[in-house]
Motif scaffolding. Structure first.
Motif, PDB file in Angstrom:
ATOM      1  N   CYS A  90       0.832  -0.943  -0.236  1.00  0.00           N
ATOM      2  CA  CYS A  90      -0.106   0.298   0.212  1.00  0.00           C
ATOM      3  C   CYS A  90       1.065   1.573   0.583  1.00  0.00           C
ATOM      4  O   CYS A  90       2.095   1.117   0.692  1.00  0.00           O
ATOM      5  CB  CYS A  90      -1.134   0.143   1.244  1.00  0.00           C
ATOM      6  SG  CYS A  90      -2.198   1.964   0.966  1.00  0.00           S
ATOM      7  N   VAL A  91       1.002   2.607  -0.702  1.00  0.00           N
ATOM      8  CA  VAL A  91       1.044   3.808  -0.793  1.00  0.00           C
ATOM      9  C   VAL A  91       0.326   4.631  -0.102  1.00  0.00           C
ATOM     10  O   VAL A  91      -1.320   4.596  -0.548  1.00  0.00           O
ATOM     11  CB  VAL A  91       1.656   3.789  -1.843  1.00  0.00           C
ATOM     12  CG1 VAL A  91       2.020   5.278  -2.104  1.00  0.00           C
ATOM     13  CG2 VAL A  91       2.505   3.366  -2.716  1.00  0.00           C
ATOM     14  N   ASP A 145      -2.182   7.684 -15.169  1.00  0.00           N
ATOM     15  CA  ASP A 145      -2.953   8.837 -16.128  1.00  0.00           C
ATOM     16  C   ASP A 145      -4.012   9.185 -15.546  1.00  0.00           C
ATOM     17  O   ASP A 145      -5.196   8.993 -15.888  1.00  0.00           O
ATOM     18  CB  ASP A 145      -3.299   7.515 -17.308  1.00  0.00           C
ATOM     19  CG  ASP A 145      -3.965   8.149 -18.693  1.00  0.00           C
ATOM     20  OD1 ASP A 145      -3.730   9.407 -18.834  1.00  0.00           O
ATOM     21  OD2 ASP A 145      -4.977   7.459 -19.049  1.00  0.00           O
ATOM     22  N   GLY A 146      -4.375  10.691 -14.346  1.00  0.00           N
ATOM     23  CA  GLY A 146      -5.326  10.968 -14.505  1.00  0.00           C
ATOM     24  C   GLY A 146      -6.192  10.111 -13.431  1.00  0.00           C
ATOM     25  O   GLY A 146      -7.407  10.780 -12.659  1.00  0.00           O
ATOM     26  N   ALA A 147      -6.175   9.175 -12.831  1.00  0.00           N
ATOM     27  CA  ALA A 147      -7.675   8.093 -12.504  1.00  0.00           C
ATOM     28  C   ALA A 147      -7.752   8.538 -11.084  1.00  0.00           C
ATOM     29  O   ALA A 147      -8.964   8.674 -10.928  1.00  0.00           O
ATOM     30  CB  ALA A 147      -6.788   6.860 -12.443  1.00  0.00           C
ATOM     31  N   ILE A 148      -6.576   8.864 -10.184  1.00  0.00           N
ATOM     32  CA  ILE A 148      -7.398   9.953  -8.978  1.00  0.00           C
ATOM     33  C   ILE A 148      -7.554  11.198  -8.815  1.00  0.00           C
ATOM     34  O   ILE A 148      -8.244  11.103  -8.341  1.00  0.00           O
ATOM     35  CB  ILE A 148      -5.586   9.744  -7.973  1.00  0.00           C
ATOM     36  CG1 ILE A 148      -5.134   8.717  -7.750  1.00  0.00           C
ATOM     37  CG2 ILE A 148      -5.839  10.430  -6.095  1.00  0.00           C
ATOM     38  CD1 ILE A 148      -3.175   8.241  -7.200  1.00  0.00           C
ATOM     39  N   ALA A 153      -6.088  -0.724  -7.126  1.00  0.00           N
ATOM     40  CA  ALA A 153      -5.449  -1.725  -9.161  1.00  0.00           C
ATOM     41  C   ALA A 153      -5.835  -0.396  -9.586  1.00  0.00           C
ATOM     42  O   ALA A 153      -6.140  -0.700 -10.984  1.00  0.00           O
ATOM     43  CB  ALA A 153      -6.081  -2.572  -9.444  1.00  0.00           C
ATOM     44  N   LEU A 154      -4.986   0.399  -9.331  1.00  0.00           N
ATOM     45  CA  LEU A 154      -4.719   1.821 -10.416  1.00  0.00           C
ATOM     46  C   LEU A 154      -3.864   1.507 -11.203  1.00  0.00           C
ATOM     47  O   LEU A 154      -2.841   0.910 -11.028  1.00  0.00           O
ATOM     48  CB  LEU A 154      -4.599   3.209  -9.426  1.00  0.00           C
ATOM     49  CG  LEU A 154      -5.977   3.444  -8.228  1.00  0.00           C
ATOM     50  CD1 LEU A 154      -4.571   4.474  -7.739  1.00  0.00           C
ATOM     51  CD2 LEU A 154      -7.016   4.077  -9.359  1.00  0.00           C
ATOM     52  N   PRO A 155      -4.642   2.199 -12.791  1.00  0.00           N
ATOM     53  CA  PRO A 155      -3.172   1.677 -14.093  1.00  0.00           C
ATOM     54  C   PRO A 155      -2.097   2.136 -13.709  1.00  0.00           C
ATOM     55  O   PRO A 155      -2.519   3.201 -12.873  1.00  0.00           O
ATOM     56  CB  PRO A 155      -4.188   2.232 -14.971  1.00  0.00           C
ATOM     57  CG  PRO A 155      -5.504   3.023 -13.927  1.00  0.00           C
ATOM     58  CD  PRO A 155      -5.521   2.642 -13.114  1.00  0.00           C
ATOM     59  N   GLY A 156      -1.105   2.112 -13.774  1.00  0.00           N
ATOM     60  CA  GLY A 156       0.131   2.282 -14.144  1.00  0.00           C
ATOM     61  C   GLY A 156       0.949   2.413 -13.616  1.00  0.00           C
ATOM     62  O   GLY A 156       1.855   3.039 -12.948  1.00  0.00           O
ATOM     63  N   LEU A 157       0.698   1.569 -11.808  1.00  0.00           N
ATOM     64  CA  LEU A 157       1.612   1.915 -10.896  1.00  0.00           C
ATOM     65  C   LEU A 157       1.537   0.400 -10.432  1.00  0.00           C
ATOM     66  O   LEU A 157       0.837  -0.499 -10.974  1.00  0.00           O
ATOM     67  CB  LEU A 157       0.548   2.349  -9.688  1.00  0.00           C
ATOM     68  CG  LEU A 157      -0.387   3.858  -9.815  1.00  0.00           C
ATOM     69  CD1 LEU A 157      -1.101   3.957  -8.509  1.00  0.00           C
ATOM     70  CD2 LEU A 157       1.330   4.584  -9.409  1.00  0.00           C
ATOM     71  N   ALA A 158       2.017   0.399  -9.084  1.00  0.00           N
ATOM     72  CA  ALA A 158       3.399  -1.232  -8.889  1.00  0.00           C
ATOM     73  C   ALA A 158       2.481  -1.795  -8.027  1.00  0.00           C
ATOM     74  O   ALA A 158       2.424  -2.785  -7.710  1.00  0.00           O
ATOM     75  CB  ALA A 158       4.610  -1.086  -8.480  1.00  0.00           C
ATOM     76  N   THR A 159       1.734  -0.612  -6.873  1.00  0.00           N
ATOM     77  CA  THR A 159       1.079  -0.906  -6.197  1.00  0.00           C
ATOM     78  C   THR A 159      -0.373  -1.367  -5.736  1.00  0.00           C
ATOM     79  O   THR A 159      -0.950  -0.452  -6.763  1.00  0.00           O
ATOM     80  CB  THR A 159       1.101   0.120  -4.956  1.00  0.00           C
ATOM     81  OG1 THR A 159       0.943  -0.031  -3.967  1.00  0.00           O
ATOM     82  CG2 THR A 159       0.903   1.286  -5.573  1.00  0.00           C
ATOM     83  N   PRO A 160      -0.064  -2.925  -5.358  1.00  0.00           N
ATOM     84  CA  PRO A 160      -2.383  -3.046  -5.383  1.00  0.00           C
ATOM     85  C   PRO A 160      -2.968  -2.138  -4.617  1.00  0.00           C
ATOM     86  O   PRO A 160      -4.342  -1.975  -5.179  1.00  0.00           O
ATOM     87  CB  PRO A 160      -1.598  -4.231  -4.940  1.00  0.00           C
ATOM     88  CG  PRO A 160      -0.715  -4.226  -4.375  1.00  0.00           C
ATOM     89  CD  PRO A 160      -0.224  -3.675  -4.389  1.00  0.00           C
TER      90      PRO A 160
END
Length: 495
Positions: free
Chosen positions: A17-18, A40-43, A64-71
């Motif tokens: 987690c971040v 890509d602006g999901a947040i 599971a946000l796109p483009g991120l290594a953290t789940p």
């Protein structure tokens, strides 16, 4: 829980987690912006829907946000960016700790410390975060037949920073860990029942603490106290079958000739009120009447863990206060170690009776300052509630140090007056002093009583009756004022 500090890009982290901050109105912190850009602006899109409240401490877990290594990304509201206070920062960290505790993530990257808090540097923010995160893992279930396995706390925390990682930041993390460990000891001692945490148990705990760290310990027995003339302390112990103890801790981290700070902790391991019996409702909470003693032991653990360069003495007078055929009675007169005689008007005002002999004993150390800590008066709860400890002192500079330390530690105290006029409320026709004053100003007159025994040195009194434990659904010891006392000693050591 293990802590490390790392310089890195949050969007590239693979931790379970971040944790990143968001200000009011969807304004992203630096780390949140980096995460948002990689996603890509999901947040930003999610926040625009209004799913995160603006109040500091609100949280939103994203998966599971796109483009991120953290789940997982845990967003934590920090409130208004131009008004981030100490409280708002602590509230945000506390909220993050709760959510991490409910998450299956085994490790987390923590980015909240990047948020600027007016008047507080990065070291302070890291120390506070470490303390709060570690404190959130505290449990007191050793006496349960089955432990609660539903909560799986994060095992590793990585503090992510863009600042240069130096010894000052590493020391801040160690400080937070030490204070949390000291609080945990104080909490456990407070939470244990009176049939377990007896005066003898406190003495054994002190001996173990001394063995584990560079601390000397001595335990005086009843016969030793009798030789010293501690008639006031021993009068409280008369109704109990548990032998009283007088615990002396000596931590020598400073120079040999440096005068020590003396901490005196009230150690009534169970308080029935004695012959002046308390009401039955809520009497179980009187196991917490030794939280002053617990805070001294917790503070010693913290300063020993940090190897703080200062000399500190801890004095813990400890006994039960029980009714019985040999118990002191209202109207009895006893002689304290100082030679002053005391008329017992209420046996439930026993804390000051054991503290006064300890305060007299403190003179032999020629202290730089003495601070006593006690769950002393219900009047303090009426005056200040459960948020703030009461502070009274015979030296304004010492009081100012403690107040500032409480502010910095998030363990606040408030000073009450100790004017000579209040001493007129303590008069006895038959002894030098009664153990309670006339009606009103109960917290102040209790301190006025103690002041009669502290004329040889600078002294402050912390009344923690309202802050040492919580009632109701969150019932349990708080570990206060270990943070305040430890911060006070840290500041003294840095002189």
């Amino acid at each position: 829980m293990e802590f490390t500090i790392k310089a890195g890009a949050p969007e590239k982290l693979k931790n379970g987690c971040v944790v990143a901050g968001v200000f009011s109105g969807g304004e992203l912190s630096a780390s949140a912006r980096a995460l948002d850009k990689a996603a890509d602006g999901a947040i930003s899109t999610i926040l625009a829907r209004g799913d995160l409240d603006d109040k500091a401490g609100a949280t939103l877990m994203l998966h599971a946000l796109p483009g991120l290594a953290t789940p997982r990304v845990l967003l934590v509201s920090l409130g208004k960016s131009d008004a981030l206070s100490d409280k708002a920062y602590r509230d945000a960290v506390s909220a993050a700790a709760r959510q991490l505790g409910a998450s299956p993530a085994e490790d987390a990257a923590f980015c909240l410390a990047e948020a600027e808090v007016p008047g507080r540097d990065l070291a302070w923010r890291l120390a506070q975060a470490t303390q709060i995160l570690l404190d959130s893992t505290y449990r007191c279930d050793e006496l349960k037949s089955k432990r609660d396995e539903s909560r799986k706390d994060v095992r590793q925390i990585v503090f992510v920073t863009r600042a240069k990682i130096d010894d000052n930041l590493k020391e801040a993390v160690r400080e937070g860990q030490a204070i949390a460990e000291g609080m945990a000891l104080a909490k456990t001692l407070g939470n244990l029942p009176g049939n377990v945490c007896t005066p003898g148990y406190l003495a054994t705990t002190a001996k173990k603490l001394a063995k584990d760290h560079k601390i000397k310990v001595e335990v005086l027995e009843r016969a030793d106290m009798e030789k010293l003339g501690m008639g006031s302390l021993l009068s409280v112990a008369r109704g109990s079958h548990e032998p009283p103890k007088f615990i002396i801790l000596n931590y020598k981290g400073g120079k040999a000739k440096d005068k020590p700070v003396v901490l005196v902790g009230k150690g009534i391991t169970f308080d029935t009120g004695g012959i002046s019996l308390k009401p039955g409702e809520g009497m179980d909470e009187m196991k917490y009447d030794m939280c002053g003693a617990a805070s001294v032991l917790g503070t010693f653990k913290a300063i020993a863990r940090m190897e703080l360069p200062i000399n500190v003495v801890g004095l813990i007078p400890t006994t039960e206060n029980m009714p019985g055929g040999s118990a002191i009675k209202p109207g009895d007169i006893v002689t304290s170690m100082s030679g002053q005689t005391i008329e017992i008007l209420n046996t439930d005002a026993e804390g000051r009776l054991i503290l006064c002999d300890a305060l007299t004993y403190a003179e032999r150390f020629e202290p730089a300052a003495v601070v006593d800590i006690a769950t002393l008066t219900g009047a303090c709860i009426i005056a200040l509630g459960n948020l703030t400890s009461g502070l009274l002192a015979n030296d304004d500079q010492l009081a100012a140090e403690l107040l500032a330390s409480g502010q910095a530690a998030g363990d606040k105290a408030w000073q009450l007056p100790l004017w000579d006029e209040y001493q007129d409320m303590l008069k006895s026709n038959f002894a030098d002093i009664p153990n309670i004053g006339s009606k009103g100003a109960g917290t102040i007159t209790a301190a006025c009583f103690l002041a009669r025994f502290t004329k040889a040195y600078k002294w402050a009194h912390l009344d923690i009756a309202g802050t040492a434990w919580k009632s109701g659904a969150d019932k349990g010891a708080t570990g206060r004022p270990v943070p305040l006392l430890t911060r006070f000693l840290i500041e003294r050591a840095s002189r």
